[in-house]
Design an enzyme around this catalytic site. Sequence first.
Site, PDB file in Angstrom:
ATOM      1  N   GLY A  46       0.835  -1.194   0.000  1.00 16.05           N
ATOM      2  CA  GLY A  46       0.000   0.000   0.000  1.00 16.05           C
ATOM      3  C   GLY A  46       0.867   1.240   0.000  1.00 16.05           C
ATOM      4  O   GLY A  46       2.004   1.219   0.479  1.00 16.05           O
ATOM      5  N   GLN A  51       2.850   9.926   1.193  1.00 16.63           N
ATOM      6  CA  GLN A  51       4.182   9.333   1.302  1.00 16.63           C
ATOM      7  C   GLN A  51       5.104   9.724   0.156  1.00 16.63           C
ATOM      8  O   GLN A  51       6.317   9.574   0.275  1.00 16.63           O
ATOM      9  CB  GLN A  51       4.079   7.807   1.388  1.00 16.63           C
ATOM     10  CG  GLN A  51       3.414   7.327   2.660  1.00 16.63           C
ATOM     11  CD  GLN A  51       3.257   5.833   2.652  1.00 16.63           C
ATOM     12  OE1 GLN A  51       2.248   5.318   2.180  1.00 16.63           O
ATOM     13  NE2 GLN A  51       4.265   5.146   3.161  1.00 16.63           N
ATOM     14  N   CYS A  92       5.776  -0.156   7.190  1.00 14.40           N
ATOM     15  CA  CYS A  92       5.453   1.029   6.407  1.00 14.40           C
ATOM     16  C   CYS A  92       6.641   1.362   5.516  1.00 14.40           C
ATOM     17  O   CYS A  92       7.782   1.325   5.961  1.00 14.40           O
ATOM     18  CB  CYS A  92       5.143   2.192   7.353  1.00 14.40           C
ATOM     19  SG  CYS A  92       4.677   3.713   6.526  1.00 14.40           S
ATOM     20  N   LEU A  93       6.350   1.699   4.268  1.00 11.83           N
ATOM     21  CA  LEU A  93       7.424   2.064   3.350  1.00 11.83           C
ATOM     22  C   LEU A  93       8.141   3.336   3.798  1.00 11.83           C
ATOM     23  O   LEU A  93       9.289   3.565   3.419  1.00 11.83           O
ATOM     24  CB  LEU A  93       6.879   2.230   1.927  1.00 11.83           C
ATOM     25  CG  LEU A  93       6.352   0.947   1.277  1.00 11.83           C
ATOM     26  CD1 LEU A  93       5.734   1.254  -0.083  1.00 11.83           C
ATOM     27  CD2 LEU A  93       7.454  -0.088   1.159  1.00 11.83           C
ATOM     28  N   HIS A 134      -4.600   1.549   7.585  1.00  9.04           N
ATOM     29  CA  HIS A 134      -3.230   2.068   7.658  1.00  9.04           C
ATOM     30  C   HIS A 134      -3.026   3.195   6.647  1.00  9.04           C
ATOM     31  O   HIS A 134      -2.510   4.264   6.981  1.00  9.04           O
ATOM     32  CB  HIS A 134      -2.243   0.919   7.399  1.00  9.04           C
ATOM     33  CG  HIS A 134      -0.814   1.330   7.325  1.00  9.04           C
ATOM     34  ND1 HIS A 134       0.085   1.071   8.335  1.00  9.04           N
ATOM     35  CD2 HIS A 134      -0.103   1.961   6.356  1.00  9.04           C
ATOM     36  CE1 HIS A 134       1.273   1.544   7.990  1.00  9.04           C
ATOM     37  NE2 HIS A 134       1.183   2.080   6.791  1.00  9.04           N
ATOM     38  N   GLU A 135      -3.431   2.962   5.404  1.00  8.99           N
ATOM     39  CA  GLU A 135      -3.216   3.967   4.351  1.00  8.99           C
ATOM     40  C   GLU A 135      -4.111   5.195   4.547  1.00  8.99           C
ATOM     41  O   GLU A 135      -3.683   6.322   4.305  1.00  8.99           O
ATOM     42  CB  GLU A 135      -3.418   3.352   2.962  1.00  8.99           C
ATOM     43  CG  GLU A 135      -2.447   2.231   2.626  1.00  8.99           C
ATOM     44  CD  GLU A 135      -0.976   2.580   2.757  1.00  8.99           C
ATOM     45  OE1 GLU A 135      -0.608   3.767   2.622  1.00  8.99           O
ATOM     46  OE2 GLU A 135      -0.175   1.670   3.020  1.00  8.99           O
ATOM     47  N   HIS A 138      -2.513   7.576   6.817  1.00  4.29           N
ATOM     48  CA  HIS A 138      -1.514   8.441   6.174  1.00  4.29           C
ATOM     49  C   HIS A 138      -2.154   9.721   5.648  1.00  4.29           C
ATOM     50  O   HIS A 138      -1.553  10.796   5.737  1.00  4.29           O
ATOM     51  CB  HIS A 138      -0.822   7.722   5.007  1.00  4.29           C
ATOM     52  CG  HIS A 138       0.323   6.874   5.410  1.00  4.29           C
ATOM     53  ND1 HIS A 138       1.473   7.387   5.969  1.00  4.29           N
ATOM     54  CD2 HIS A 138       0.517   5.530   5.320  1.00  4.29           C
ATOM     55  CE1 HIS A 138       2.322   6.400   6.212  1.00  4.29           C
ATOM     56  NE2 HIS A 138       1.770   5.263   5.834  1.00  4.29           N
TER      57      HIS A 138
END
Length: 168
Positions: A46, A51, A92-93, A134-135, A138
């Site tokens: 994701g 991000q 997380c990226l 989660h996304e 963000h």
Amino acid sequence: MAIRTILQYPDPRLRTKAAPVDQVDDGIRTLVDDMLATMYDASGIGLAATQVDVHQRVIVMDVSDNRNDPLVLINPSYVPLDDEREPLQEGCLSIPDYYAEVPRALRVHLKATDRDGNGYELDADGLLAHCIQHECDHLEGVLFVDYLSPLKRDRILKKMQKRQKQEA
């Protein structure tokens, strides 16, 4: 499609609340394509536009086993379908190599717009439900470390800062 740079924690831009997308146009579709390329290149499941330093309400994800079933969420919103929560290990990226269990709703009802500007709804459970939550966090400037104890969050912050100094 271009690979975009993923912001790394504790970059303050990750705390920016994303604005709604007014119109799905070629610019948004290019962003979606770039985000998918970036997510796949980084081996993520994701990615939120925040991000990649674009503060619009756009998310891409792909939780399929073969990584061939991308999902595009423009202006997403969700509601939990019940009060049941389940901890699941999250990464997380923007915080590479760090993972922690975060309790989230087991099932959610999602409303979003796709890359063609069409609205849709779906009920999600398991990994997809966790990923949606989660996304969407963000897009509100919230990171999974915000759910951790101050001690754990501080430890990750210090390790990320040390890592960034070594890479500089």
